[in-house]
Design an enzyme around this catalytic site. Structure first.
Site, PDB file in Angstrom:
ATOM      1  N   GLU A   1       9.043   1.760 -11.674  1.00  0.00           N
ATOM      2  CA  GLU A   1       7.711   1.960 -12.262  1.00  0.00           C
ATOM      3  C   GLU A   1       6.643   2.142 -11.184  1.00  0.00           C
ATOM      4  OE1 GLU A   1       6.716  -0.979 -15.203  1.00  0.00           O
ATOM      5  OE2 GLU A   1       7.864   0.087 -16.718  1.00  0.00           O
TER       6      GLU A   1
ATOM      7  N   CYS B   1       0.867  -1.176   0.000  1.00  0.00           N
ATOM      8  CA  CYS B   1       0.000   0.000   0.000  1.00  0.00           C
ATOM      9  C   CYS B   1       0.909   1.234   0.000  1.00  0.00           C
ATOM     10  CB  CYS B   1      -0.850  -0.049   1.263  1.00  0.00           C
ATOM     11  SG  CYS B   1      -1.503   1.554   1.743  1.00  0.00           S
TER      12      CYS B   1
ATOM     13  N   GLU C   1      13.937   1.486 -20.048  1.00  0.00           N
ATOM     14  CA  GLU C   1      13.595   0.120 -20.451  1.00  0.00           C
ATOM     15  C   GLU C   1      12.925   0.141 -21.806  1.00  0.00           C
ATOM     16  OE1 GLU C   1      11.014  -2.030 -17.832  1.00  0.00           O
ATOM     17  OE2 GLU C   1      12.070  -1.402 -16.041  1.00  0.00           O
TER      18      GLU C   1
END
Ligand code: GAL
Length: 679
Positions: free
Chosen positions: A161, A126, A317
């Site tokens: 990410e 979370c 990436e």
């Protein structure tokens, strides 16, 4: 080259040679230690200069709470340093180890309908979890202290990410954090009641304690609550990032930090995050099955380039060939990986990295391509990677140069969140689709385009394109109005300028804050039925098809450029133009077919005096310019399937074909790339 001659992405002296960084994610923990020596040797063969290591190393680096094992990672770092490969060192916090969620199940995120997301994948935390942040920052403290002076360390890669799998969490801890966030934003609960229009449907709150995240409800949750929850969730992720950055800054103040965006991602406001990074980086996964994949990638590259006002950025990436996560995962055909990598450089990247170095043997990504495939060095993918590495190394002088644009396209995350909420005249509006519909003709015309938030200074631009800016603050509307008054040109598409920052309608006739500059008023929204199209009649007598949206435009000074030719709005304006101050403001009241959008964009560009980098190129050939410090490079990229004949305005030399004579005529093969400069 002597290591002392090396210059890093941000201009500091570092291990790797100056130039465009080349490499990828390196996950040595997936392999026995004997493999690492081969890794490093093959990295040298492929001209790898930078790897990003440690992204998923938490469980191995801290196998038990507070017990660290960095010995193996020391050896990885030392090997890389000895080989002259710089490390963009990950903070290892992207995937918490099993012991953390066993000891603290409360870190696990929950969905809007109260289901818990369990470990077993990754990113199972979370974003508001205090326990997660405490353990993450403790690890980062150890890591930063240990590697602060390591010669391989070039920069920090925080997390990975953010928001990829868990952009939002509706658990009780998130709820408490949301309430805290709201009380800071609004001060007292009456201000929140006002902002959220809670007089509607008996939603008035007596205290912040009554407020919840927008959990699964019998019907539409309050839109302003949803909008604030999107803001809060972005902020909660950003606070995770900032908590780690604070540790890194304290221990390694000179080492730049970044985190990799997932393309242009709805849940992470790249403009806000970029201000907290030293270098912006992004992940882009082109779809080889999509013939327009270079256009959407181009959009992401331009957003990334613009996020820190043109500063060179990193392609953190991309896939060397196929991915594993679409339904059908086609490989990149020969030459396309090279072409799309050069596209990133052409659009401002100073680093070309991949996911990942060595293809995994097991786990969920074993069918995802890698620089070094299961088949080893005798594979097309490895050869193409190695050749590109060497090619990039041959043109270090490109690094540090920049592009400038005369056109800006406006993108605002707040408006994006609000636009795509439910209970609208149409739920088919999609922010990135409409932004791309405007971006594509600019891209295909070879017009360089920045992508900016609405509060950015616009004075450097001649043309500003505003796709679906549903939520618009008064002061931003004034900025757009002032831009046109002062001689700028503006192109706005439908359903823009409709609500304020709290998703409340700007009263006084839509789009109230833009009425003056556009010279019109919209009386009714009239979205056609699904799959229904309407005709648009153009001044040259042609008729094009439009769909998705239409509306009743009442002219108040603007002139009709094209009108609807069928349907209930036949005869009413579909495209308008308003001469205002020294400039002009154009409005499109429907979604035009691509050809019509192209023609309109050309006309608006002509009016604005905006031209392509090189005139007369075939549509499939992309051209960009990067320049600086007396260097100037013209990049030509053939995205088509046929060779392209290109006439240059003057003889130029191709930096990728040293030894060949300068010429003013080039035949660029399909997927071909040329990097031209004056002799
Ligand atoms: C990215 C991620 C990488 C890898 C890659 C596969 O989203 O950052 O770790 O999973 O996708 O395409």
């Amino acid at each position: 080259m002597h290591p002392a001659d090396a210059v890093a992405i941000d201009g500091r002296r570092r291990l790797r040679p100056a130039g465009i960084a080349f490499g990828g994610d390196y996950n040595p923990e997936q392999w026995p230690e004997q493999v690492w020596a081969e890794d490093v040797a093959l990295m040298k063969e492929a001209a790898v200069t930078m790897v990003t290591a440690g992204i998923f190393s938490w469980a191995k680096a801290e196998p038990r709470p507070g017990e660290y094992d960095f010995g193996w990672f020391d050896r990885v770092m030392d090997k890389l340093a000895t080989a002259g490969v710089a490390v963009c060192l990950a903070t290892m916090t992207a995937s918490p180890p099993p012991w953390l969620s066993r000891l603290h199940p409360e870190i696990l995120p929950e969905t809007a309908d109260g289901r818990r997301m369990w470990p077993g994948g990754r990113q199972h935390y979370c974003p508001s979890s205090g326990v997660y942040r405490e353990h993450a920052t403790r690890l980062v403290e150890r890591l930063a202290t240990r590697y602060a002076g390591h010669p391989a360390l070039e920069m920090w890669h925080i997390g990975n990410e953010y928001g990829c799998h868990t952009p939002m969490c509706w658990c009780d801890e998130s709820a408490a954090d949301f309430r805290r966030w709201l009380s800071e934003r609004y001060g007292d609960v009456e201000a929140l009641n006002d902002a959220w229009s809670t007089a509607f449907w008996a939603q008035h709150y007596e205290s912040f304690d009554e407020v919840l995240p927008p959990r699964l409800a019998p019907t539409f949750p309050n839109p302003a609550q949803q909008l604030d929850f999107a803001r809060f969730s972005d902020d909660a992720l950003l606070r995770c990032y900032l908590a780690e950055k604070e540790v890194l800054r304290r221990i390694t103040p000179d080492v730049p930090v970044t985190t990799n965006f997932i393309g242009v991602h709805k849940h992470v406001d790249a403009f806000r995050w970029a201000a907290e990074q030293d270098v912006v980086s992004v992940d882009v996964y082109q779809d080889p099955h999509d013939p327009d994949t270079h256009v959407s990638a181009g959009f992401v590259f331009d957003v990334t380039r613009s996020a820190r006002a043109g500063q060179p950025w990193m392609l953190m990436e991309q896939a060397p060939s196929a991915v594993n996560w679409r339904h059908r995962n086609g490989p990149k055909p020969p030459g396309r990986m090279r072409l799309w990598s050069w596209q990133a450089v052409a659009q401002g990247a100073d680093a070309v990295l991949y996911f990942q170095w060595r293809q995994s043997r097991g786990g969920a990504e074993k069918f995802h391509s890698a620089m070094l495939p299961h088949g080893g060095t005798g594979t097309r993918t490895f050869r193409e990677v190695r050749d590109l590495g060497r090619e990039l190394a041959s043109v270090p002088q490109i690094a540090g140069t920049r592009s400038t644009a005369e056109v800006a396209l406006v993108l605002d995350w707040n408006s994006w969140w609000a636009l795509e909420l439910d209970s609208h005249p149409s739920t088919a509006l999609n922010q990135t689709d409409i932004a791309l519909a405007h971006y594509r003709p600019l891209f295909e015309a070879g017009v360089t385009c920045d992508v900016v938030p609405p509060d950015r200074d616009l004075s450097a631009y001649r043309l500003v394109v505003v796709p679906n800016l549903y939520l618009l603050k008064e002061q931003d509307a004034e900025r757009l109005t002032g831009f046109v008054r002062g001689g700028g040109h503006l192109l706005v598409s439908f359903f823009s300028g409709i609500v304020d920052d709290c998703d409340r309608v700007h009263l006084g006739g839509y789009p109230a804050p833009l009425r003056e500059v556009l010279g019109l008023r919209v009386e009714e929204f009239w979205p056609p039925a699904e799959k229904e199209t309407v005709d648009v009649r153009h001044p040259d007598g042609t008729v094009s098809r439009a769909d998705l949206w239409s509306e009743v435009v009442v002219l108040e000074g603007a002139q009709t450029v094209a009108d609807f030719g069928s349907g209930p709005l036949a005869g009413r304006p579909a495209i308008t133009r308003h001469s205002f101050g020294e400039g002009s403001a154009w409005y499109v009241a429907t979604r035009l077919a691509p050809e019509a959008m192209r023609a309109l964009t050309e006309e608006v560009c002509r009016t604005a005096g905006v031209g392509p980098v090189l005139a007369g190129l075939p549509r499939s050939v992309q051209a960009t310019v990067r320049e600086g410090d007396g260097r100037r490079f013209v990049f030509l990229l053939n995205h088509g399937q046929e060779p392209a004949e290109i006439q240059l305005p003057e003889p130029m030399a191709d930096a990728l074909a040293p030894g060949t004579a300068s010429t003013d005529r080039i035949t660029l093969p399909a997927a071909g790339v040329a990097v031209l400069s004056k002799p």
